[in-house]
Enzyme design. Structure first.
Site, PDB file in Angstrom:
ATOM      1  CB  CYS A   1      -0.927  -0.009   1.211  1.00  0.00           C
ATOM      2  SG  CYS A   1      -2.433   0.971   0.963  1.00  0.00           S
TER       3      CYS A   1
ATOM      4  CG  ASP B   1      -3.811  -0.284  10.356  1.00  0.00           C
ATOM      5  OD1 ASP B   1      -2.727  -0.625  10.858  1.00  0.00           O
ATOM      6  OD2 ASP B   1      -3.903   0.602   9.483  1.00  0.00           O
TER       7      ASP B   1
END
Length: 210
Positions: free
Chosen positions: A7, A123
């Site tokens: 990412c 996360d």
């Protein structure tokens, strides 16, 4: 190998590097406050230069019309929502949706099974940052086998802790950003090689960012 999304891609060189290493998907961050922000024009150039790869757009509390505009113009294969989006909002798109859940203190764990999406991304929580924190969360804090959706593990993953994270969480896929960077938005070939060399012996769990 377990599915991996790299990412925070901001340039074509890093995109090609990640693809050559075996990344299953690449992530573009369309959140202007992020140090890894990319605009539509640059993202379009990268997708067109790499037509056989999968690209996921990352958004934070954006309106659906803007997200749909980016999906169409950039030709995204999926989106990842990092804000306070509702389940009904997540279901308003025609491509796969990943819902990010930051592991806040005292998080109501019922949230994990309240979304009808393609996967949940777990996360680390930071009150000042949305993803890309470089921090892990306490992998023992969640009963992962109680989560019905595929889990994408994120948060501070690097070549030193990646195998421990897989063992603790048993995720369907990984999301890696800061752990393969020289600086935010610029990937490191050496760090990328190190982390993929650790992952080469892992098994794909049947999730490929589809």
């Amino acid at each position: 190998m377990i599915a991996v999304k790299i990412c925070g891609i901001t340039n074509d060189l890093d995109a090609k590097l990640a693809i050559s290493m075996g990344a299953s998907a690449l992530g573009f961050i369309f959140y202007e406050k992020s140090p890894r922000y990319i605009d539509i024009k640059k993202a379009k150039m990268i997708t067109r230069n790499n037509p056989n790869s999968k690209f996921i757009g990352v958004f934070v509390n954006e309106d659906s019309e803007y997200i749909k505009k980016v999906i169409d113009e950039v030709e995204l294969h999926g989106i990842q929502l990092h804000g306070n989006e509702s389940n009904s909002f997540c279901q308003s798109f025609d491509i796969p949706v990943i819902k990010a859940i930051p592991l806040k203190p005292n998080l109501n764990k019922s949230i994990f099974n309240s979304y009808n999406v393609s996967a949940l991304l777990l996360d680390a929580y930071d009150k000042n940052l949305v993803g890309g924190t470089g921090k892990t969360f306490d992998w023992s804090s969640v009963e992962f086998d109680q989560i019905k959706l595929p889990i994408i593990l994120a948060g501070g993953l690097n070549d030193k802790n990646i195998l421990s994270g897989i063992e603790a969480v048993n995720p369907s896929a990984l999301d890696i950003s800061s752990g393969v960077e020289v600086r935010p938005g610029k990937k490191s070939k050496t760090k990328m090689e190190n982390i993929f060399s650790k992952l080469i012996s892992t098994k794909n769990k049947g999730y490929n960012f589809d």
